[in-house]
Design a protein around this motif. Structure first.
Motif, short mmCIF file in Angstrom:
data_model
loop_
_atom_site.label_atom_id
_atom_site.label_comp_id
_atom_site.label_asym_id
_atom_site.label_seq_id
_atom_site.Cartn_x
_atom_site.Cartn_y
_atom_site.Cartn_z
N SER A 134 45.99 33.00 21.14
CA SER A 134 46.85 34.19 21.15
C SER A 134 47.06 34.73 22.56
O SER A 134 48.03 35.45 22.81
N ARG A 135 46.17 34.38 23.49
CA ARG A 135 46.32 34.84 24.87
C ARG A 135 47.28 33.95 25.67
O ARG A 135 47.65 34.30 26.78
N LEU A 136 47.65 32.81 25.09
CA LEU A 136 48.48 31.85 25.82
C LEU A 136 49.86 31.67 25.20
O LEU A 136 50.84 31.43 25.92
N LEU A 137 49.96 31.76 23.87
CA LEU A 137 51.20 31.38 23.20
C LEU A 137 52.34 32.36 23.44
O LEU A 137 53.49 31.94 23.64
N MET A 138 52.08 33.67 23.40
CA MET A 138 53.16 34.62 23.65
C MET A 138 53.68 34.53 25.09
O MET A 138 54.90 34.50 25.31
N PRO A 139 52.80 34.47 26.10
CA PRO A 139 53.32 34.22 27.45
C PRO A 139 54.11 32.92 27.55
O PRO A 139 55.11 32.86 28.27
N LEU A 140 53.67 31.89 26.84
CA LEU A 140 54.42 30.63 26.81
C LEU A 140 55.83 30.85 26.30
O LEU A 140 56.81 30.39 26.90
N LEU A 200 47.54 43.93 27.08
CA LEU A 200 48.37 44.28 25.94
C LEU A 200 48.31 43.23 24.83
O LEU A 200 48.60 43.54 23.67
N LEU A 201 47.93 42.01 25.19
CA LEU A 201 47.84 40.94 24.20
C LEU A 201 46.67 41.19 23.26
O LEU A 201 45.68 41.81 23.64
N PRO A 202 46.79 40.73 22.01
CA PRO A 202 45.69 40.94 21.05
C PRO A 202 44.41 40.28 21.54
O PRO A 202 44.42 39.17 22.07
N GLN A 203 43.30 40.97 21.34
CA GLN A 203 42.00 40.49 21.81
C GLN A 203 41.27 39.68 20.75
O GLN A 203 40.38 38.90 21.06
N SER A 204 41.60 39.87 19.49
CA SER A 204 40.85 39.22 18.41
C SER A 204 41.16 37.75 18.37
O SER A 204 42.27 37.31 18.66
N ALA A 205 40.17 36.98 17.99
CA ALA A 205 40.35 35.54 17.86
C ALA A 205 41.20 35.24 16.65
O ALA A 205 41.32 36.04 15.73
N ILE A 206 41.80 34.06 16.65
CA ILE A 206 42.61 33.64 15.52
C ILE A 206 41.75 33.51 14.28
O ILE A 206 40.67 32.94 14.32
N ARG A 207 42.24 34.05 13.19
CA ARG A 207 41.50 33.95 11.95
C ARG A 207 41.51 32.51 11.46
O ARG A 207 42.54 31.85 11.42
N ALA A 572 52.94 32.25 13.91
CA ALA A 572 51.85 31.82 13.03
C ALA A 572 50.66 31.26 13.81
O ALA A 572 49.52 31.70 13.60
N PRO A 573 50.86 30.30 14.72
CA PRO A 573 49.68 29.76 15.43
C PRO A 573 48.98 30.79 16.31
O PRO A 573 47.79 30.67 16.57
N GLY A 574 49.71 31.81 16.76
CA GLY A 574 49.09 32.85 17.57
C GLY A 574 48.51 33.99 16.76
O GLY A 574 47.85 34.87 17.30
N ASN A 575 48.80 33.98 15.44
CA ASN A 575 48.28 35.02 14.54
C ASN A 575 48.70 36.42 15.03
O ASN A 575 47.92 37.37 15.00
N TYR A 576 49.96 36.54 15.48
CA TYR A 576 50.44 37.80 16.01
C TYR A 576 50.97 38.69 14.89
O TYR A 576 51.40 38.22 13.83
N ARG A 577 50.98 39.98 15.17
CA ARG A 577 51.64 40.95 14.31
C ARG A 577 52.98 41.34 14.94
O ARG A 577 53.23 41.11 16.12
N PHE A 578 53.82 41.98 14.12
CA PHE A 578 55.15 42.36 14.59
C PHE A 578 55.05 43.23 15.84
O PHE A 578 55.78 43.03 16.81
N ALA A 579 54.12 44.19 15.83
CA ALA A 579 54.02 45.14 16.93
C ALA A 579 53.53 44.51 18.22
O ALA A 579 53.76 45.06 19.31
N ASP A 580 52.84 43.38 18.14
CA ASP A 580 52.33 42.73 19.36
C ASP A 580 53.47 42.35 20.30
O ASP A 580 53.35 42.45 21.53
N PHE A 581 54.58 41.91 19.73
CA PHE A 581 55.72 41.51 20.55
C PHE A 581 56.32 42.71 21.26
O PHE A 581 56.73 42.61 22.43
N ALA A 582 56.38 43.85 20.56
CA ALA A 582 56.94 45.05 21.19
C ALA A 582 56.07 45.51 22.34
O ALA A 582 56.57 45.88 23.41
N LYS A 583 54.75 45.52 22.16
CA LYS A 583 53.84 46.00 23.21
C LYS A 583 53.97 45.18 24.49
O LYS A 583 53.96 45.73 25.59
N VAL A 584 54.07 43.87 24.33
CA VAL A 584 54.14 43.00 25.50
C VAL A 584 55.58 42.82 25.96
O VAL A 584 55.85 42.73 27.18
N GLY A 585 56.53 42.80 25.04
CA GLY A 585 57.90 42.45 25.37
C GLY A 585 58.74 43.55 25.98
O GLY A 585 59.57 43.30 26.86
N ILE A 586 58.55 44.80 25.54
CA ILE A 586 59.39 45.89 26.05
C ILE A 586 59.23 46.09 27.55
O ILE A 586 60.24 46.22 28.28
#
Length: 606
Positions: A134-140, A200-207, A572-586
């Protein structure tokens, strides 16, 4: 405002609310949108399900197959190992190398394709380095979107605005006209994603679902012998030359377990398992487990020399060999027998390097120990023989390592897979074939050449991502058909059309960027670009800065997971929530806006 417009706006609002609430799976929400649109009458039922046959969906599905082939042949793992070496286990270093690579790739091919190809690489790197995916996929994903800003062919919006300029009698944008602005956004964006977005990225490990497989390092903690790995070379004149390990009594006399051999002049990737009939040769390199003092005695007695074991060679070794843990049931033919009596290596082509009884590891000198029901054995050997354990009814396979899931089962096809991928990229970059045709042919070639089997190709399809994208495409069509999108555009232009040129560019950027968070950036550009062009002509201004602002804004689809197929792929592979994109993307959108407003008037004067 018509009833159809109100209906579409209401449906869009409910859809976004459901996405944000995270109470229902996003692919289920997308299917609900399809069902509502099918019965609404705003678009036909055929149009409501048209997303499932959209070329974008077909292209993404084919790219999943291409990516799976690269994974199954080991190309992805090789790329991941290289990035891991240069990244040196550091999240920061890894991202500093990874993000420019994906951006450069996206500048010459579909950003969706670039991300689909690299997701297996990133997941492999995350597991091997102990980092969270989750710490790598959204920046990717975001770097891939920024990469689309670098060239004319980087993303469809760039081609659309250039084509509309040409159609209106103006000079079209050149191949690298986008590069200066895109490069600055990329530079600042990488710094942001590496040094600021980490907070800002989620800290929790992938479930994990079910019982996660342990890594090889977990096995080494359970069995001390698994840490005692050595590499030796047979000197000329050694008594071991021409003998099998059994004939030389290596196991019984020296308490060493040799499981791999490398012939002189071959690369480590061609290491072969040592079987009961394997005869040693001078200058062979042996890979074995054992105590330091036993290895020393072995080298002294049989004229062998110790070699170093660099980390790079260890990574390659794990591509061919691994560990597994088995349990002996009461009716196992091995119970009440020693390993030698049970002819374990002869029967299973694997070596026992550790034994645990009642939860405690036995001393390494267990060669003459009679095995008992309930004993657990740690096995070392080639991955193909570890896989074969599943068919052995007399043994109970307790655990296989996570690495087994990533071992390339079609490693011999790696060069073929790489050639097919490069041909696909060249065809797309040079325009030999349409993107969809090139990707479909590549996926088919991967299957026909054996780089991936048909069953593996089917399993590679990420149904969640495909259904989500296919379900949301008809909503964009409904907004266009009902006039809802044109209504929004007309209103904004009417209210803010008298502003200064730089503020108009800012308004067009914001409008394009916001709309691109919920509908296709291609569809947004098709609708907004004519407005930008007409506004410039009406005011007697150069249309290039307005059109460039729209093109750059269309690639800032950072704030929602449905903004772009790229975001959906990592959801899905990053186990992100909808709000995660807003926090990092805006914040990244604001950064892109600032760079655009600073550079566009300078590079393309009004």
């Amino acid at each position: 405002m018509t009833f159809e417009m109100l209906f579409v706006f209401g449906l869009l609002a409910v859809t976004i609310a459901l996405f944000i609430s995270d109470r229902l799976r996003m692919d289920l929400v997308a299917l609900m949108v399809v069902a509502v649109l099918a019965v609404s009458g705003i678009i036909s039922p055929t149009q409501a399900v048209s997303g499932f046959g959209d070329p974008v969906i077909i292209m993404i599905a084919a790219l999943f197959v291409v990516g799976e082939a690269l994974f199954r042949t080991g190309v992805a793992a090789t790329a991941g190992n290289w990035l891991l070496r240069v990244g040196d286990g550091s999240e920061t270093r890894l991202l500093l190398f990874l993000l420019p690579v994906v951006a450069l790739l996206s500048a010459f091919m579909s950003s969706t394709g670039a991300v689909a190809l690299l997701i297996p690489v990133v997941l492999s790197m995350a597991r091997k380095s102990g980092l969270q995916a989750s710490r790598l996929l959204m920046p990717l994903a975001f770097a891939a979107l920024i990469g689309g800003m670098l060239t004319l062919i980087g993303t469809p919006p760039n081609i659309i605005v250039s084509g509309q300029l040409r159609a209106a009698g103006f000079e079209a944008f050149g191949f690298f006209d986008f590069t200066a602005i895109g490069a600055v956004i990329l530079f600042l964006g990488v710094l942001y994603l590496v040094f600021i977005a980490r907070f800002l990225l989620p800290q929790s490990a992938i479930r994990e679902t079910g019982n996660p497989h342990p890594t090889l390092s977990v096995f080494t903690e359970r069995y001390p012998t698994a840490k005692q790995l050595h590499k030796l070379i047979i000197q000329p004149g050694s008594p071991l030359n021409g003998q099998t390990l059994s004939e030389a009594a290596v196991r019984s006399q020296y308490e060493l377990t040799v499981f791999a051999v490398q012939r002189q002049g071959q690369f480590l990737s061609t290491l072969q398992p040592v079987l009961s009939q394997t005869r040693m040769q001078a200058l062979d390199t042996l890979i074995l487990y054992g105590r330091d003092e036993d290895v020393h005695n072995f080298c002294q007695a049989l004229q062998l020399r110790r070699l170093g074991f660099p980390e790079t060679e260890m990574m390659k070794l794990q591509q061919r060999f691994g560990l597994a843990e088995i349990l002996l049931p009461p009716d196992s033919p091995l119970t009440n027998h020693t390993l030698k009596e049970g002819r374990f290596r002869e029967n299973y082509n694997l070596s026992v390097i550790g034994v645990r009884r009642q939860g405690l590891a036995l001393d390494t000198r267990f060669i003459d120990t009679r095995l008992a029901a309930g004993d657990t054995l740690l096995l070392a050997g080639a991955w193909e023989y570890i896989r074969a354990l599943e068919s052995k009814r007399e043994l109970v396979v307790l655990e296989t390592p996570a690495e087994l899931q990533e071992i390339p089962v079609h490693a011999g096809k790696a060069h073929m897979a790489l050639s097919i991928m490069l041909a696909m990229l060249m065809s797309m970059t040079l325009g030999w074939l349409p993107n969809l045709s090139a990707i479909l042919l590549a996926a088919l070639a991967m299957i026909l050449t054996g780089c991936v089997t048909l069953s593996e190709a089917y399993r590679s399809l990420n149904a969640t991502s495909l259904v989500l994208i296919a379900g949301m495409l008809p909503l964009a069509l409904a907004m266009e058909s009902s006039g809802a999108l044109s209504f929004v555009v007309d209103y904004l232009i009417r209210e803010y059309g008298n502003l200064s040129p730089i503020l108009l560019c800012a308004g067009l950027f914001l409008m394009t960027s916001v709309l691109s968070q919920f509908i296709s950036n291609t569809a947004t550009t098709v609708l907004v670009a004519p407005v930008a062009l007409m506004t410039a002509q009406t005011l007697g201004l150069n249309p290039e800065p307005f059109m460039m602002s729209v093109a750059i804004a269309a690639s800032t689809a950072f704030a929602t997971p449905i903004a772009s197929p790229v975001n959906t792929l990592v959801l899905a592979p990053g186990n992100y929530r909808f709000a995660d994109f807003a926090k990092v993307g805006i914040p990244l959108q604001i950064l892109a806006l600032a760079v655009t407003l600073a550079l566009v008037p300078w590079l393309f004067p009004f």
